[in-house]
Design an enzyme around this catalytic site. Structure first.
Site: not given
Length: 442
Positions: A259, A261-263, A265, A283, A310, A328, A381
């Protein structure tokens, strides 16, 4: 420039279009010749209003004969911004907050200008008499109103944490976060980059746990800086950077980011790999993959291959192919309320239940892609144990060929002594992040 009008339009769109505050503020200010003072004021009253929304509405109910759900949204947004200035900003004279609010109402909903004027002036006359719910009689309602967190969330935190910890957590959620950046060592050394930043009058503080992480102060438009455009730096919080460090990527690795985005990590992993090896970044949205590609290009990363896929589905072509996999996971975001205060009012317990199912499915698929001896890193998060410890516990119960790798000790951060990491805004002064590392032993 009418700073309050810009703030009004931002607050209105966040409510009416479910926009995110951080993105919308940047969008509304892009291309405008705003001074640093203007930008700071707009940011202050937008975030301040959102952070204190339940408390502000609590005040409105005491002074308005019209129920909040019956008040026109333009009028309500003007009232909320005005009350925030009156109750929280000493530098704004009360008369200015009233006059500017009335002027805005004449433009956006003229027939309610008298209503706004009357309520705001009444609040000014009586603001010293506004009281909170009794803390001893109803701790839930007190915390809900004082720190503007929905009741279900307060109840949930009180279930997991003691009263003092919960109050400190809610308080920290309403504080402004430090601005962390990652120095991109693919293009510049850490010391040279710090020298450039300090040469522009910025205050730079190094992070002891992550050498490429620094806190900077004294900047408003970081995306317009030469150092950002040239790819020397990337905006990324400490917790987010810690995820990539915990993964411990090596130059020869094939890594899958489930997963991506947005990049942030993903590109950090590439940096730690010295731009060698291979990263498959996936993504489900094209526009999010474009963000990863744009960030990769700016940062000079060449080993990331993006792919629309997916994570809830299994890809049989990747079974036991990866050295490491990063999940993530999509989550409630309860660890980044400081950055997106509107999250408090949008999430529900049902959302978390659905997210837990999604997180577990993605984790199961990620495990299949690992080689024997490979490592899987799971991060969120959020600070909700249901999305963190419970997901990992359930996975380990059903996958006896995996074991926890102790990153808690190796990274010098204490949690529960079980090897995983949980960061809290009120303890670590960073975003709330959970990190667990699992090894495939068979």
């Amino acid at each position: 420039m009418n700073t309050r009008e810009i703030a009004l339009n931002i607050v209105y769109e966040i409510e009416s279009k479910k926009a995110f505050s951080n993105l919308l503020i940047n969008k509304k200010l892009k291309g405008k010749n705003a001074t640093a003072i203007d930008r700071n004021f707009i940011t202050e009253i937008v975030y301040g209003t959102l952070e204190n929304l339940i408390y502000i509405d609590y005040i409105i109910t005491q002074f308005s004969s019209v129920k909040i759900n019956k008040i026109n949204l333009w009028t309500l947004s003007i009232l909320r911004l005005g009350i925030y200035q009156i109750m929280f900003l000493d530098k704004v004279p009360d008369f200015a907050a009233v006059n500017e609010s009335v002027n805005l109402s004449k433009k956006y909903n003229k027939r309610t200008s008298g209503f706004i004027n009357a309520i705001l002036r009444n609040i000014i006359r009586n603001k010293e008499n506004i009281t909170l719910p009794d803390k001893k009689k109803d701790i839930e309602k007190y915390l809900m109103v004082k720190y503007s967190h929905p009741q279900w969330m307060v109840q949930r935190f009180l279930k997991y944490f003691d009263k003092d910890f919960t109050e400190e957590l809610l308080k920290a959620n309403n504080e402004r976060p430090d601005l962390y950046i990652r120095v991109n060592t693919l293009k510049i050394s850490i010391e040279e980059c710090i020298g450039k930043l300090e040469g522009k009058g910025l205050k730079v503080t190094k992070c002891p746990l992550i050498k490429e992480a620094v806190i900077i102060r004294g900047i408003n438009k970081i995306e317009e800086m030469e150092e950002y455009r040239e790819g020397y730096i990337h905006i990324q919080d400490f917790g987010s950077m810690l995820v990539s460090k915990a993964l411990e990527p090596k130059e020869s690795d094939f890594i899958i980011d489930m997963c991506c985005a947005p990049g942030g990590k993903t590109t950090h992993i590439a940096q730690l790999m010295n731009n060698k090896g291979k990263i498959l970044a996936r993504d489900i949205y094209d526009h999010k993959l474009k963000l990863v590609e744009d960030n990769s290009s700016r940062l000079g990363v060449k080993i990331i291959h993006t792919q629309k896929f997916d994570g809830m589905k299994q890809d049989d072509t990747l079974i036991e192919k990866a050295d490491k996999v990063l999940v993530d996971a999509p989550c409630s975001g309860l660890g980044i309320i400081r950055r997106k205060p509107e999250i408090k009012y949008r999430k529900t317990p049902d959302d978390i239940n659905e997210l837990m199912k999604m997180q577990f499915e993605i984790l199961k698929n990620a495990a299949i892609y690992l080689k024997p001896g490979g490592e899987l890193l799971y991060s969120t998060c959020t600070i909700d144990p249901n999305e963190n410890d419970k997901v990992i516990s359930k996975f380990l119960e059903q996958n006896k060929n995996f074991e926890i790798v102790d990153i808690e000790s190796s990274l010098g951060l204490s949690y529960k002594g079980i090897g995983t990491i949980q960061l809290y805004p009120n303890i670590h002064h960073t975003d709330g992040f959970f990190i667990a590392k699992l090894k495939k032993i068979i």
